[in-house]
Design a protein around this motif. Structure first.
Motif, PDB file in Angstrom:
ATOM      1  N   GLY A  63       0.812  -1.214   0.000  1.00  0.00           N
ATOM      2  CA  GLY A  63       0.000   0.000   0.000  1.00  0.00           C
ATOM      3  C   GLY A  63       0.844   1.261   0.000  1.00  0.00           C
ATOM      4  O   GLY A  63       0.596   2.179  -0.778  1.00  0.00           O
ATOM      5  N   THR A  64       1.864   1.303   0.860  1.00  0.00           N
ATOM      6  CA  THR A  64       2.661   2.528   0.951  1.00  0.00           C
ATOM      7  C   THR A  64       3.415   2.788  -0.348  1.00  0.00           C
ATOM      8  O   THR A  64       3.446   3.912  -0.844  1.00  0.00           O
ATOM      9  N   VAL A  65       4.017   1.734  -0.918  1.00  0.00           N
ATOM     10  CA  VAL A  65       4.785   1.921  -2.153  1.00  0.00           C
ATOM     11  C   VAL A  65       3.868   2.419  -3.273  1.00  0.00           C
ATOM     12  O   VAL A  65       4.151   3.432  -3.928  1.00  0.00           O
ATOM     13  N   LEU A  66       2.732   1.738  -3.451  1.00  0.00           N
ATOM     14  CA  LEU A  66       1.808   2.148  -4.510  1.00  0.00           C
ATOM     15  C   LEU A  66       1.262   3.555  -4.251  1.00  0.00           C
ATOM     16  O   LEU A  66       1.185   4.382  -5.153  1.00  0.00           O
ATOM     17  N   ALA A  67       0.907   3.826  -2.999  1.00  0.00           N
ATOM     18  CA  ALA A  67       0.339   5.135  -2.674  1.00  0.00           C
ATOM     19  C   ALA A  67       1.345   6.249  -2.952  1.00  0.00           C
ATOM     20  O   ALA A  67       0.990   7.303  -3.477  1.00  0.00           O
ATOM     21  N   ASP A 114     -14.321  -9.053   0.740  1.00  0.00           N
ATOM     22  CA  ASP A 114     -13.465 -10.184   1.074  1.00  0.00           C
ATOM     23  C   ASP A 114     -12.256 -10.321   0.165  1.00  0.00           C
ATOM     24  O   ASP A 114     -11.825 -11.431  -0.158  1.00  0.00           O
ATOM     25  N   SER A 115     -11.721  -9.181  -0.267  1.00  0.00           N
ATOM     26  CA  SER A 115     -10.478  -9.222  -1.028  1.00  0.00           C
ATOM     27  C   SER A 115      -9.497  -8.316  -0.298  1.00  0.00           C
ATOM     28  O   SER A 115      -9.889  -7.274   0.233  1.00  0.00           O
ATOM     29  N   ILE A 116      -8.246  -8.710  -0.272  1.00  0.00           N
ATOM     30  CA  ILE A 116      -7.261  -7.919   0.471  1.00  0.00           C
ATOM     31  C   ILE A 116      -7.071  -6.553  -0.177  1.00  0.00           C
ATOM     32  O   ILE A 116      -6.685  -5.583   0.465  1.00  0.00           O
ATOM     33  N   TRP A 117      -7.401  -6.449  -1.464  1.00  0.00           N
ATOM     34  CA  TRP A 117      -7.186  -5.188  -2.183  1.00  0.00           C
ATOM     35  C   TRP A 117      -8.139  -4.088  -1.750  1.00  0.00           C
ATOM     36  O   TRP A 117      -7.884  -2.909  -1.972  1.00  0.00           O
ATOM     37  N   VAL A 118      -9.247  -4.469  -1.100  1.00  0.00           N
ATOM     38  CA  VAL A 118     -10.170  -3.448  -0.644  1.00  0.00           C
ATOM     39  C   VAL A 118      -9.518  -2.621   0.469  1.00  0.00           C
ATOM     40  O   VAL A 118      -9.884  -1.475   0.716  1.00  0.00           O
ATOM     41  N   LEU A 119      -8.503  -3.193   1.120  1.00  0.00           N
ATOM     42  CA  LEU A 119      -7.790  -2.459   2.162  1.00  0.00           C
ATOM     43  C   LEU A 119      -6.724  -1.555   1.558  1.00  0.00           C
ATOM     44  O   LEU A 119      -6.155  -0.711   2.238  1.00  0.00           O
ATOM     45  N   ILE A 120      -6.390  -1.769   0.288  1.00  0.00           N
ATOM     46  CA  ILE A 120      -5.291  -1.022  -0.330  1.00  0.00           C
ATOM     47  C   ILE A 120      -5.786  -0.003  -1.350  1.00  0.00           C
ATOM     48  O   ILE A 120      -5.561   1.198  -1.220  1.00  0.00           O
ATOM     49  N   ILE A 121      -6.500  -0.480  -2.382  1.00  0.00           N
ATOM     50  CA  ILE A 121      -6.777   0.368  -3.545  1.00  0.00           C
ATOM     51  C   ILE A 121      -7.549   1.663  -3.222  1.00  0.00           C
ATOM     52  O   ILE A 121      -7.144   2.733  -3.655  1.00  0.00           O
ATOM     53  N   PRO A 122      -8.639   1.605  -2.432  1.00  0.00           N
ATOM     54  CA  PRO A 122      -9.342   2.867  -2.197  1.00  0.00           C
ATOM     55  C   PRO A 122      -8.516   3.907  -1.440  1.00  0.00           C
ATOM     56  O   PRO A 122      -8.823   5.092  -1.490  1.00  0.00           O
ATOM     57  N   SER A 123      -7.442   3.480  -0.750  1.00  0.00           N
ATOM     58  CA  SER A 123      -6.680   4.449   0.037  1.00  0.00           C
ATOM     59  C   SER A 123      -5.385   4.870  -0.650  1.00  0.00           C
ATOM     60  O   SER A 123      -4.511   5.424  -0.003  1.00  0.00           O
ATOM     61  N   LEU A 124      -5.259   4.587  -1.946  1.00  0.00           N
ATOM     62  CA  LEU A 124      -3.979   4.866  -2.597  1.00  0.00           C
ATOM     63  C   LEU A 124      -3.702   6.347  -2.763  1.00  0.00           C
ATOM     64  O   LEU A 124      -2.569   6.747  -2.963  1.00  0.00           O
ATOM     65  N   ILE A 125      -4.725   7.169  -2.742  1.00  0.00           N
ATOM     66  CA  ILE A 125      -4.435   8.593  -2.804  1.00  0.00           C
ATOM     67  C   ILE A 125      -5.225   9.337  -1.751  1.00  0.00           C
ATOM     68  O   ILE A 125      -6.423   9.187  -1.626  1.00  0.00           O
ATOM     69  N   ASN A 126      -4.495  10.087  -0.939  1.00  0.00           N
ATOM     70  CA  ASN A 126      -5.116  10.880   0.096  1.00  0.00           C
ATOM     71  C   ASN A 126      -4.884  12.337  -0.285  1.00  0.00           C
ATOM     72  O   ASN A 126      -3.744  12.777  -0.384  1.00  0.00           O
ATOM     73  N   PRO A 127      -5.971  13.095  -0.547  1.00  0.00           N
ATOM     74  CA  PRO A 127      -5.807  14.462  -1.048  1.00  0.00           C
ATOM     75  C   PRO A 127      -4.887  15.301  -0.171  1.00  0.00           C
ATOM     76  O   PRO A 127      -4.045  16.033  -0.673  1.00  0.00           O
TER      77      PRO A 127
END
Lengths: 294, 322
Positions: free
Chosen positions: A85-89, A140-153
């Motif tokens: 998450g951090t790297v992608l974000a 129930d996918s691990i990506w739901v914890l990552i993808i929506p938070s990839l950009i924080n304004p």
């Protein structure tokens, strides 16, 4: 020339030192009491209550905790979402922040407003929930914890303000030498923005590490629970310690419910506490340039 | 007649020209726009699509039919917002708790920033700063665990202290009256140290010559704080207050749900809009009604930010958001 301090000034200074010491201790003592109770025996905890130093020392809670696979799985999930998450974000955030920092980009302002507006107006929990579960099928996918938070304004704006503080002629001269924009961003801008990158990475890492609400909403598969959500569940139902202890039948065995709770907490906060002092020195520098006004 | 034709021609030309310059700009900076693309797409999906989802609040939402198939019912879902005593209480709690958080948090953060800036010993400063910012790095679930250590009836630290000074133990988790105070203390414990860093950054940007010349004129430490540091901090304080005010109709869900959880005994003073909506959605499955509360919340929050920003622009232009 030094001016002699008056008594009032000295008293004020003493008061300030005292206030800071009190607040600093108040911030630290809760940690100590959690660590000490995790190292205590269950019976001592029930008899004497929580204390600063363990009254009867025991590692039983940790032994029990690490015997079960639950904690390892939760650790794995948390480490995965934090690192990936951090790297992608950071990639997404920097890739957006750098172009928006350039005055030569014509549609800079409309795009900035497009991002900024999301800080003012939200669609709310319900529509986000329905979008993710029904239309994106991310339950129930691990990506739901990552993808929506990839950009924080907010983080994006901090990063953009940092890039803004770098002299634009640096990028221009590289361009004259034939470098393209992506090369300039990765090879010139990112290396000289390390303090800001450290600060914003820590913000993202922390957000990923501490994620539990999304897990509560979208994840029901036990193998995908992150650490923080595990703690939440342990706090809500005291059965966790009993479940862990169910395998060991010992007469007069006091199930360590309280101490396993505390041990889980200690295990969860451990890495952050060790990592944090190393990154702390970047904060003021990184925030100084970014936070206040763009 | 002729005139209108030339007018049309001109506007057509202008349109063509602007279209041209749009494509020219994209071609010129295509790599830069490409870089922004992932962010734009993510924001579109996860921030703008939910805004369109607000339609649910005006529907009799049926999970099988989805957003596109459900019947439109107008403001029916909003009707319960007026007159329901529960909602009034929840609204009051949200605003009251947030005002307490914002006021106390700002006061404590600013005071600590000023204190830190006045200290001479660098080592002491580094160590204490590390200590006070530490709680900010804990998730609310961990904080909730720590809270349970301090507030439980049996063996809880607070009750031990009460007993030591000769009072009876109190079952804190049954007493809603105490919780606004507790929540404020927990919030300050968690965030004030970190909050002070932003103010500290502003203070460290103040020209030291101003302090030096004030000292020459015989100003005391206290006077320097009142007449130099505080006025210099004003724009930052106002900017951050402004940001916070916009969120006044959002309860701190992460915090309150983690700490209070499903303890209905504490709802009278701690239930906020976000926890209420969450329960309505997950426990009762009342989708449209929860959506209506959410829309109400976003709308009021948005109006608040715009209004307060307008006022700020008039009185303190340097702290306005936009």
């Amino acid at each position: 020339m030094t001016i002699k301090e008056s008594i009032g000034d000295r008293l004020l200074l003493i008061f300030m030192y005292a206030a800071i010491i009190v607040f600093a201790l108040a911030c630290l003592i809760p940690f100590v009491s959690v660590i000490s109770s995790s190292l205590s025996t269950e019976t001592a905890l029930m008899k004497y209550g929580f204390s600063i130093f363990p009254k009867e020392f025991s590692l039983e809670a940790f032994r029990l905790l690490f015997k079960d696979s639950t904690i390892y799985k939760a650790y794995g999930v948390t480490i995965f979402i934090t690192v990936v998450g951090t790297v992608l974000a950071m990639l997404v955030t920097c890739a957006m922040a750098y172009p928006l920092s350039l005055r030569s980009l014509k549609y800079r302002n409309p795009i900035t407003f497009y991002v900024f507006f999301t800080m003012l107006f939200h669609g709310g929990l319900v529509s986000t929930y329905i979008l993710i579960t029904k239309y994106l099928g991310m339950k129930d996918s691990i990506w739901v914890l990552i993808i929506p938070s990839l950009i924080n304004p907010f983080n994006m704006f901090l990063m953009r303000n940092f890039f803004k503080s770098i002299d634009e002629s640096l990028a221009e001269s590289a361009k004259i030498d034939g470098a393209n924009d992506i090369y300039i961003m990765f090879r010139i801008m990112l290396p000289i923005s390390l303090p800001a990158i450290a600060t914003i990475s820590l913000f993202y890492a922390l957000a990923f590490w501490n994620k539990w609400f999304e897990a509560m909403l979208f994840i029901s598969n036990k193998d995908l629970f992150p650490l923080q959500y595990l703690i939440k569940r342990i706090l809500e139902n005291a059965e966790f310690g009993k479940q862990l202890a169910a395998s060991s039948f010992i007469p007069n065995y006091v199930t360590p419910t309280l101490t396993t709770r505390m041990a889980t907490t200690v295990v969860t906060i451990g890495p952050i506490i060790f990592l944090y002092p190393f990154l702390q020195k970047y904060f003021v520098k990184g925030l100084l340039v970014g936070a206040v006004k763009g | 007649m002729e005139r209108t034709i030339t007018y049309q021609n001109q506007s057509q030309k202008r349109e063509a020209k602007s279209k041209n310059s749009f494509f020219r700009e994209i071609r010129k900076n295509h790599l830069l726009y490409l870089l922004t693309l992932p962010g734009i797409l993510l924001i579109f999906v996860f921030a703008y699509l939910p805004i369109f989802g607000i339609a649910i609040a005006f529907q009799d939402y049926n999970p099988v039919k989805g957003v596109f198939g459900s019947a439109f019912v107008g403001f029916k879902n909003f009707r319960f917002l007026i007159g329901s005593s529960e909602i009034v209480k929840v609204l009051f709690n949200t605003v009251f708790l947030n005002l307490l958080f914002i006021l106390c948090g700002t006061i404590v953060s600013v005071s600590f920033a000023i204190m830190f800036s006045e200290l001479n010993s660098k080592k002491f400063k580094t160590i204490t700063q590390t200590m006070v910012t530490l709680p900010n790095f804990l998730s609310w679930t961990v904080v909730a665990m720590i809270v349970s250590v301090y507030f439980t009836y049996q063996g809880g630290v607070l009750n031990q202290i009460l007993n030591a000074i000769g009072f009876e133990s109190i079952i804190f988790f049954n007493e809603p009256g105490y919780w606004p105070l507790f929540l404020v203390c927990i919030k300050i414990w968690h965030g004030a140290g970190f909050g002070s860093i932003v103010y500290l950054a502003t203070i460290s940007g103040i020209n030291p010559e101003i302090y030096e010349s004030a000292s020459m004129d015989g100003a005391s430490r206290w006077k320097k704080i009142c007449y130099i540091t505080l006025p210099m901090l004003k724009p930052t304080i106002i900017l951050l207050l402004l940001l916070a005010l916009g969120g006044i109709f959002y309860g701190d869900f992460g915090m309150i749900y983690a700490i209070v959880g499903k303890n209905a005994l504490l709802y009278p003073t701690t239930d906020v809009i976000d926890t209420y909506v969450y329960r309505a959605l997950v426990d009762l499955g009342n989708v449209s009604m929860s959506a209506a509360v959410g829309v109400f919340q976003s709308f009021i929050g948005f109006m608040l930010v715009v209004t307060v920003n307008q006022i700020t622009r008039k009185y303190s232009p340097e702290s306005a958001l936009y």
